[in-house]
Each structure stands twice: as C-alpha cells, then as structure tokens.
Write an enzyme that holds these catalytic residues in place. Structure first.
Site, PDB file in Angstrom:
ATOM      1  N   THR A 175       7.620 -12.769   3.833  1.00 54.99           N
ATOM      2  CA  THR A 175       7.854 -11.328   4.031  1.00 54.99           C
ATOM      3  C   THR A 175       9.312 -11.019   4.432  1.00 54.99           C
ATOM      4  O   THR A 175      10.033 -11.878   4.931  1.00 54.99           O
ATOM      5  CB  THR A 175       6.924 -10.783   5.133  1.00 54.99           C
ATOM      6  OG1 THR A 175       7.076 -11.605   6.291  1.00 54.99           O
ATOM      7  CG2 THR A 175       5.479 -10.793   4.687  1.00 54.99           C
ATOM      8  N   CYS A 178       9.417 -19.544  11.397  1.00 48.44           N
ATOM      9  CA  CYS A 178       9.002 -19.572  12.810  1.00 48.44           C
ATOM     10  C   CYS A 178      10.223 -19.874  13.674  1.00 48.44           C
ATOM     11  O   CYS A 178      11.139 -20.573  13.228  1.00 48.44           O
ATOM     12  CB  CYS A 178       7.982 -20.681  13.049  1.00 48.44           C
ATOM     13  SG  CYS A 178       6.519 -20.551  12.045  1.00 48.44           S
ATOM     14  N   THR A 192      -0.893  -9.349  -0.286  1.00 50.62           N
ATOM     15  CA  THR A 192      -1.293  -8.019   0.165  1.00 50.62           C
ATOM     16  C   THR A 192      -2.245  -7.302  -0.802  1.00 50.62           C
ATOM     17  O   THR A 192      -3.140  -6.576  -0.360  1.00 50.62           O
ATOM     18  CB  THR A 192      -0.016  -7.169   0.383  1.00 50.62           C
ATOM     19  OG1 THR A 192       0.821  -7.889   1.299  1.00 50.62           O
ATOM     20  CG2 THR A 192      -0.320  -5.814   0.965  1.00 50.62           C
TER      21      THR A 192
HETATM   22  C1  LIG Z   1      -1.423  -9.830   7.181  1.00 47.06           C
HETATM   23  C2  LIG Z   1      -0.551 -10.938   6.657  1.00 47.06           C
HETATM   24  C3  LIG Z   1      -0.598 -12.196   7.249  1.00 47.06           C
HETATM   25  C4  LIG Z   1       0.215 -13.233   6.773  1.00 47.06           C
HETATM   26  N1  LIG Z   1       0.147 -14.470   7.371  1.00 47.06           N
HETATM   27  C5  LIG Z   1       0.914 -15.482   6.894  1.00 47.06           C
HETATM   28  C6  LIG Z   1       0.826 -16.779   7.474  1.00 47.06           C
HETATM   29  O1  LIG Z   1       0.036 -17.046   8.393  1.00 47.06           O
HETATM   30  N2  LIG Z   1       1.628 -17.757   6.970  1.00 47.06           N
HETATM   31  C7  LIG Z   1       2.500 -17.534   5.929  1.00 47.06           C
HETATM   32  O2  LIG Z   1       3.193 -18.466   5.500  1.00 47.06           O
HETATM   33  N3  LIG Z   1       2.580 -16.303   5.350  1.00 47.06           N
HETATM   34  C8  LIG Z   1       1.813 -15.294   5.807  1.00 47.06           C
HETATM   35  N4  LIG Z   1       1.893 -14.056   5.206  1.00 47.06           N
HETATM   36  C9  LIG Z   1       2.813 -13.851   4.052  1.00 47.06           C
HETATM   37  C10 LIG Z   1       2.058 -13.888   2.710  1.00 47.06           C
HETATM   38  O3  LIG Z   1       1.416 -15.121   2.503  1.00 47.06           O
HETATM   39  C11 LIG Z   1       2.993 -13.601   1.510  1.00 47.06           C
HETATM   40  O4  LIG Z   1       3.903 -14.662   1.360  1.00 47.06           O
HETATM   41  C12 LIG Z   1       3.794 -12.307   1.663  1.00 47.06           C
HETATM   42  O5  LIG Z   1       2.978 -11.282   2.216  1.00 47.06           O
HETATM   43  C13 LIG Z   1       4.398 -11.794   0.347  1.00 47.06           C
HETATM   44  O6  LIG Z   1       3.434 -11.640  -0.663  1.00 47.06           O
HETATM   45  P1  LIG Z   1       2.609 -10.248  -0.917  1.00 47.06           P
HETATM   46  O7  LIG Z   1       3.607  -9.135  -1.018  1.00 47.06           O
HETATM   47  O8  LIG Z   1       1.851 -10.504  -2.171  1.00 47.06           O
HETATM   48  O9  LIG Z   1       1.719 -10.076   0.264  1.00 47.06           O
HETATM   49  C14 LIG Z   1       1.087 -12.996   5.677  1.00 47.06           C
HETATM   50  C15 LIG Z   1       1.130 -11.723   5.085  1.00 47.06           C
HETATM   51  C16 LIG Z   1       0.327 -10.693   5.548  1.00 47.06           C
HETATM   52  C17 LIG Z   1       0.396  -9.352   4.867  1.00 47.06           C
END
Ligand SMILES: Cc1cc2nc3c(=O)[nH]c(=O)nc-3n(C[C@H](O)[C@H](O)[C@H](O)COP(=O)(O)O)c2cc1C
Length: 320
Positions: free
Chosen positions: A197, A134, A270
C-alpha cells in the site's frame, strides 16, 4: 485464433499455480470467509495474513476508513503470533483447494529469520512472502523495505531458513524501488510482489482529527493502480526474477495492464471486500482474452507492452 484452451498455469520460483491469481495478504482471510461466495478452486493461491513472532492486538480503532480514492488501513498487523498460529490455526487451513503462501512480518532481522523458518517448515505452506513494510526497532523505526541494504539483510536471513519460494513484497514508499528490487534479488529472493500500500492520511473536517486512530495508513484500491503498474514496469527492467503485480486490480483490463507491464502473476486485495467473485471473473475473462488474441498461454503477454510506440520524449520529466 488458437483452438486449444489457453494455459493460465504460472510458475513463481518453484511455486506452480493453476491460475496466475493470488489473493493479497490481509484481504482474503484464510479463504474460509470467502468459500460460500467464491470457488477457491479457481484461484492460484491465498497469501495469508502476515504473522509475527509475538501476538499483536493491532492498532486502535478506527483502523479502516473508506475514502473517495480507495481504502485506507492501519490494522497494525493484528495476529496471534507464530506459536499459536502454527499450533491452532494452520492445521485448519490444510484442506484448501488452492495453494497457501505464508506471509512473514517482523521488527528485527532475527524475527524474519525465525518466523520464516518456522512457517516454511510446515507442509500447508507452499511459499513464503516477506512483508518488509515494517519498522526496524533497532534503527529508530526505519521501515525495512525502504532501505535496500536492510531489505537485503532481511532476505538473506529468511533465505537461510528455507528452500521454499521466497517472494519479497516491495513498498512503493521509496525514492527508488528498483534499487530495493535489485538488492532483494541479489540476496536470494525468488520473486517480488509489487506493490504494497501507499502511505496516506484522511481528516474528519467536522471533528478536526485524523480519520484513522493511527493518523496515517496504507492506501489501496484503484487509486494506486497507475503507481503500481509503473512500479512493475520499472522493476521488470531491473531484475530477472518474476513479479507478482498488485495494487487496485478490479477487472480483467486492470489485470492485463500488470501482465503487459511485466508481471508473471497478479494479486487481488481490496476488490475482494466489495465483490468476492472478482478473482473468478478475472480468470474467466483472461482466458477469453488470450483465446481472442491467439495466445497459447499467459506467458505470451508478460512484459509485452510496446513502449516504443510513443513519440520521442521532448521533456526530461513526466509531469506537465
Ligand atoms: C485491510 C488490509 C490489510 C492488509 N494486510 C496486509 C498484511 O497483513 N500484509 C501484507 O503484506 N499486506 C497487507 N495488505 C496489502 C495488500 O495485500 C495489497 O498488497 C495492497 O492492498 C494492494 O493491493 P489492492 O489495491 O488490490 O488491495 C493489506 C491491505 C488491506 C486493504
């Protein structure tokens, strides 16, 4: 072969999990939306959507776009703010059959301290994850998690407010993720979540404008998995605290890569959007894999990737 059922129980700080699988923040809601399709007793914990001190409407739409390389999101931390969250939302989650991890986001050190202390005081919350991706309003919007010193200040402030397990979620959008990891550990983190991300952008070639209203967003899904596996591997050499590996996990093979790289647990984000049964399937297949390999527990494979198998490096760099 072992005849006993392999143990999947995992410990992250003081957080004891029946399964080494967490659901990524922002990707599993509160579990309610998934309950009709998935068995919540078969997951370790849900990391709840990040909450901030004040309510936030989030970014303008569109704020999620699909790309051929994965999902790009710029939600902008939409949430009702900590007061409403504690009063109206959290009580509804208390019956979940898995552990709940609260996720804290902030725009100042004081925000992190305040929200952590308020959230961690609640019995529904088993542990706290700090989302340090952030912007710091006091420092021209510099991302907390991109600066090792700033990350340390956030962690120290949050640490002062709770004895519960503190997981710090690292951003991959840095030059040296290990430097941030070391500072987070020294400042009192119990565990690290690796990775959040990866920054990205997609452009509509007919309209000639960015596909996200926010212009840029965070890329998630399989495209970031090799980035995440390397980050876990390197961070595991740099710190002693446990790692929750994440980034593009869709199958048991993906999950195993993270454990072998050094993660003690994994997080699935995801993949839940397309198949809510992914976490359950991974747990069942992990158990079968461990049994087949004669491992009594998941701990037996953590960090066991044998990097010595490769021939000695002939080049200094990775590429080409
Ligand atoms: C739609 C969306 C919303 C997310 N919101 C948050 C969030 O509020 N806080 C956070 O720490 N990570 C957030 N993330 C990141 C995920 O928790 C995760 O760390 C990241 O997407 C990588 O993992 P993945 O490829 O399995 O999604 C978000 C990801 C997505 C796709």
């Amino acid at each position: 072969m072992v005849n006993v059922r392999p143990s999947l129980t995992t410990r992250i700080g003081q957080l004891e999990l029946a399964y080494p699988t967490l659901m990524g923040s922002g990707c599993y809601g509160t579990g309610e939306e998934f309950a009709p399709f998935a068995d919540l007793r078969k997951i370790g914990a849900i990391v709840l959507k990040s909450v901030t001190r004040l309510p936030r409407l989030g970014n303008p739409m569109p704020r999620i776009v699909h790309t051929s390389a994965g999902m790009l999101n710029a939600i902008g931390l939409q949430n009702p703010g900590i007061e409403w969250y504690l009063e109206r939302e959290l009580p509804k989650y208390s019956g979940r059959p898995c552990k709940l991890v609260g996720s804290v986001a902030g725009f100042s050190i004081d925000d992190y301290a305040y929200v952590t202390q308020r959230l961690a005081a609640r019995s529904e919350i088993a542990a706290i994850e700090l989302n340090v991706s952030c912007p710091n309003v006091a420092s021209e919007g510099e991302t907390f998690g991109c600066d090792p010193g700033l990350t340390a200040r956030v962690v120290r402030a949050a640490r002062a407010g709770t004895d519960k397990t503190l997981i710090v979620k690292l951003s991959p959008n840095v030059t040296d993720i290990c430097a941030v990891a070391r500072e987070a550990e020294a400042a009192g983190a119990d565990a690290l979540a690796v990775i959040n991300t990866v920054r990205g952008m997609a452009i509509d070639v007919e309209a000639w404008h960015p596909r996200l209203a926010n212009v840029s967003g965070g890329l998630s899904g399989p495209a970031i998995r090799p980035v995440a596996v390397l980050a876990v591997y390197e961070v595991a050499q740099a710190v002693k605290i446990p790692i929750v590996g994440q980034g593009g996990i869709e199958t048991v093979t993906d999950a195993l890569e993270f454990f072998l790289a050094g993660a003690s647990a994994i997080s699935i984000g995801t993949a839940n959007f397309t198949d809510p049964r992914v976490p359950e399937r991974i747990v069942a297949e992990l158990e079968a894999y461990l049994a087949r390999r004669g491992c009594a527990s998941i701990d037996a494979i953590v960090g066991k990737a044998n990097v010595g198998f490769a021939t000695p490096h002939q080049y200094e760099g990775d590429e080409g």
